[in-house]
Design a protein around this motif. Structure first.
Motif, PDB file in Angstrom:
ATOM      1  N   SER A   2       0.834  -1.196   0.000  1.00  0.00           N
ATOM      2  CA  SER A   2       0.000   0.000   0.000  1.00  0.00           C
ATOM      3  C   SER A   2       0.872   1.250   0.000  1.00  0.00           C
ATOM      4  O   SER A   2       1.899   1.303   0.668  1.00  0.00           O
ATOM      5  N   GLN A  33      -2.876  -8.174   1.954  1.00  0.00           N
ATOM      6  CA  GLN A  33      -2.680  -7.315   0.785  1.00  0.00           C
ATOM      7  C   GLN A  33      -1.211  -7.320   0.371  1.00  0.00           C
ATOM      8  O   GLN A  33      -0.894  -7.433  -0.809  1.00  0.00           O
ATOM      9  N   ASP A  37       0.375  -8.922  -3.228  1.00  0.00           N
ATOM     10  CA  ASP A  37       0.894  -7.924  -4.163  1.00  0.00           C
ATOM     11  C   ASP A  37       1.947  -8.568  -5.060  1.00  0.00           C
ATOM     12  O   ASP A  37       2.993  -8.985  -4.602  1.00  0.00           O
TER      13      ASP A  37
END
Length: 145
Positions: A2, A33, A37
């Motif tokens: 992120s 997440q 990725d």
């Protein structure tokens, strides 16, 4: 990762704060997440993934989540794969050192390196052709000096 985090360290520190404040689901979601990725940054290294999997398992275990066992199994599978890779690499490097030591006439050093290669291979449970060659050279050059 992120864009709100400048580094893996920043991500993990944020996740630890989330977990400590009872926001375990958010911490796990951020780690998920990160793990999903496919555009991993060049500074990301293999132990970042291992640490992410380990923290994920810890958070789920602490939250007494029914997913905790699966998280530990995922962490274990990753670590086992890496362990096998590193043990094989260490065994082959030790074997190469042994072969070079024997070629240079340094038999005592060759025996030490061949013994290390055999030790790593023993933990791994298989012997590469390089380790086998080093063991054969150690046999040819007799007992340790």
């Amino acid at each position: 990762m992120s864009s709100q985090f400048q580094s893996f360290r920043d991500l993990i520190l944020h996740c630890l704060k989330c977990h400590q404040s009872g926001e375990t689901c958010e911490a796990v979601a951020l780690i998920d997440q990160y793990l999903s990725d496919h555009q991993v940054n060049p500074e990301d290294v293999i132990w970042n993934i291992q640490q992410a999997l380990g923290f994920r398992a810890l958070f789920l275990r602490d939250a007494e989540s029914p997913d905790a066992i699966a998280a530990e199994q995922r962490h274990l599978a990753f670590c086992t794969t890496q362990l096998h890779y590193w043990l094989g690499a260490a065994a082959d490097s030790s074997a190469e050192i042994a072969l070079q030591q024997f070629r240079a006439g340094r038999n005592a050093e060759g025996h030490i390196a061949a013994k290390e290669a055999a030790r790593f291979s023993g933990v791994l449970g298989n012997i590469s052709s390089t380790v086998a060659r080093a063991a054969e050279e150690a046999r040819k050059h007799g007992a340790e000096q």
